[in-house]
Design a protein around this motif. Structure first.
Motif, PDB file in Angstrom:
ATOM      1  N   VAL A   5       0.848  -1.191   0.000  1.00  0.00           N
ATOM      2  CA  VAL A   5       0.000   0.000   0.000  1.00  0.00           C
ATOM      3  C   VAL A   5       0.881   1.237   0.000  1.00  0.00           C
ATOM      4  CG1 VAL A   5      -1.804   1.284   1.190  1.00  0.00           C
ATOM      5  CG2 VAL A   5      -1.823  -1.224   1.241  1.00  0.00           C
ATOM      6  N   GLU A   6       0.792   2.004  -1.078  1.00  0.00           N
ATOM      7  CA  GLU A   6       1.586   3.224  -1.200  1.00  0.00           C
ATOM      8  C   GLU A   6       0.858   4.414  -0.581  1.00  0.00           C
ATOM      9  OE1 GLU A   6       2.113   1.000  -5.233  1.00  0.00           O
ATOM     10  OE2 GLU A   6       0.509   1.435  -3.782  1.00  0.00           O
ATOM     11  N   SER A   7       1.649   5.379  -0.159  1.00  0.00           N
ATOM     12  CA  SER A   7       1.103   6.650   0.324  1.00  0.00           C
ATOM     13  C   SER A   7       2.150   7.730   0.122  1.00  0.00           C
ATOM     14  CB  SER A   7       0.717   6.555   1.809  1.00  0.00           C
ATOM     15  OG  SER A   7       1.852   6.256   2.596  1.00  0.00           O
ATOM     16  N   ALA A  24       4.051  -2.807   3.654  1.00  0.00           N
ATOM     17  CA  ALA A  24       3.808  -4.180   3.212  1.00  0.00           C
ATOM     18  C   ALA A  24       3.229  -5.011   4.344  1.00  0.00           C
ATOM     19  CB  ALA A  24       5.107  -4.808   2.728  1.00  0.00           C
ATOM     20  N   SER A  25       2.294  -5.851   3.986  1.00  0.00           N
ATOM     21  CA  SER A  25       1.752  -6.803   4.956  1.00  0.00           C
ATOM     22  C   SER A  25       2.547  -8.087   4.869  1.00  0.00           C
ATOM     23  CB  SER A  25       0.283  -7.077   4.649  1.00  0.00           C
ATOM     24  OG  SER A  25       0.164  -7.738   3.398  1.00  0.00           O
ATOM     25  N   GLY A  26       2.429  -8.909   5.862  1.00  0.00           N
ATOM     26  CA  GLY A  26       3.102 -10.195   5.800  1.00  0.00           C
ATOM     27  C   GLY A  26       4.440 -10.190   6.510  1.00  0.00           C
ATOM     28  N   ARG A  27       4.824 -11.355   6.967  1.00  0.00           N
ATOM     29  CA  ARG A  27       6.043 -11.478   7.758  1.00  0.00           C
ATOM     30  C   ARG A  27       7.277 -11.677   6.905  1.00  0.00           C
ATOM     31  NH1 ARG A  27       3.854 -15.659  12.450  1.00  0.00           N
ATOM     32  NH2 ARG A  27       2.183 -14.318  13.220  1.00  0.00           N
ATOM     33  N   LYS A  76       9.746  -2.057  10.124  1.00  0.00           N
ATOM     34  CA  LYS A  76       8.437  -1.426   9.898  1.00  0.00           C
ATOM     35  C   LYS A  76       7.759  -1.937   8.637  1.00  0.00           C
ATOM     36  CE  LYS A  76       9.565   2.897  12.273  1.00  0.00           C
ATOM     37  NZ  LYS A  76       9.641   4.375  12.152  1.00  0.00           N
ATOM     38  N   ASN A  77       8.387  -2.891   7.970  1.00  0.00           N
ATOM     39  CA  ASN A  77       7.819  -3.431   6.717  1.00  0.00           C
ATOM     40  C   ASN A  77       7.502  -2.320   5.722  1.00  0.00           C
ATOM     41  OD1 ASN A  77       7.978  -5.956   7.859  1.00  0.00           O
ATOM     42  ND2 ASN A  77       5.831  -6.479   7.552  1.00  0.00           N
ATOM     43  N   ARG A 111       6.797  -9.836  -8.292  1.00  0.00           N
ATOM     44  CA  ARG A 111       5.812 -10.769  -7.756  1.00  0.00           C
ATOM     45  C   ARG A 111       4.560 -10.058  -7.256  1.00  0.00           C
ATOM     46  NH1 ARG A 111       9.243 -15.387  -4.355  1.00  0.00           N
ATOM     47  NH2 ARG A 111      10.515 -16.089  -6.108  1.00  0.00           N
ATOM     48  N   TYR A 112       4.754  -8.890  -6.687  1.00  0.00           N
ATOM     49  CA  TYR A 112       3.619  -8.170  -6.122  1.00  0.00           C
ATOM     50  C   TYR A 112       3.706  -6.697  -6.487  1.00  0.00           C
ATOM     51  CZ  TYR A 112       3.459 -12.364  -3.236  1.00  0.00           C
ATOM     52  OH  TYR A 112       3.421 -13.658  -2.806  1.00  0.00           O
TER      53      TYR A 112
END
Length: 123
Positions: A5-7, A24-27, A76-77, A111-112
């Motif tokens: 998710v960009e901001s 980014a979500s996920g570990r 902070k991903n 990939r994403y």
């Protein structure tokens, strides 16, 4: 699965600065190389910058070298793109991307993708 998710996009005058963030979500964020791309109106999406999982390898398109800085905070991903001395021709939707390695991201092996954030540079 990783969601990006960009901001931080917005309207800025030529010569100004913006800082984009991509959360980014996920570990597994720290295992991915990350990058930024942009698509200007009527043009194809182009590579802007890439950073390896450790931050040890960084690549930029020639046109932004010395003005843009990519960085990441694995705790902070989040990956960032600091953009200085912006030009009107850099008006575009900026996309965050994740890939297996920075060399692959650099050539578009992704990939994403994030959904993009609009950056508008007025003259």
């Amino acid at each position: 699965q990783v969601q990006l998710v960009e901001s931080g996009g917005g309207l800025v005058q030529a010569g100004g600065s913006l800082r984009l963030s991509c959360a980014a979500s996920g570990r597994t964020f720290s295992s991915y190389a990350m990058g930024w791309f942009r698509r200007a109106p009527g043009k194809e999406r182009e590579f802007v910058a890439a950073i390896s999982w450790s931050g040890g390898r960084i690549y930029y398109v020639d046109s932004v070298k010395g003005r843009f800085t990519i960085s990441r905070d694995n705790a902070k991903n989040t990956v960032y793109l600091q953009m200085n001395s912006l030009k009107p021709e850099e008006t575009a939707v900026y996309y965050c991307a994740a890939g297996a390695d920075s060399e692959g991201v650099r050539v578009g092996v992704i990939r994403y993708w994030g959904q993009g954030t609009q950056v508008t540079v007025s003259s």
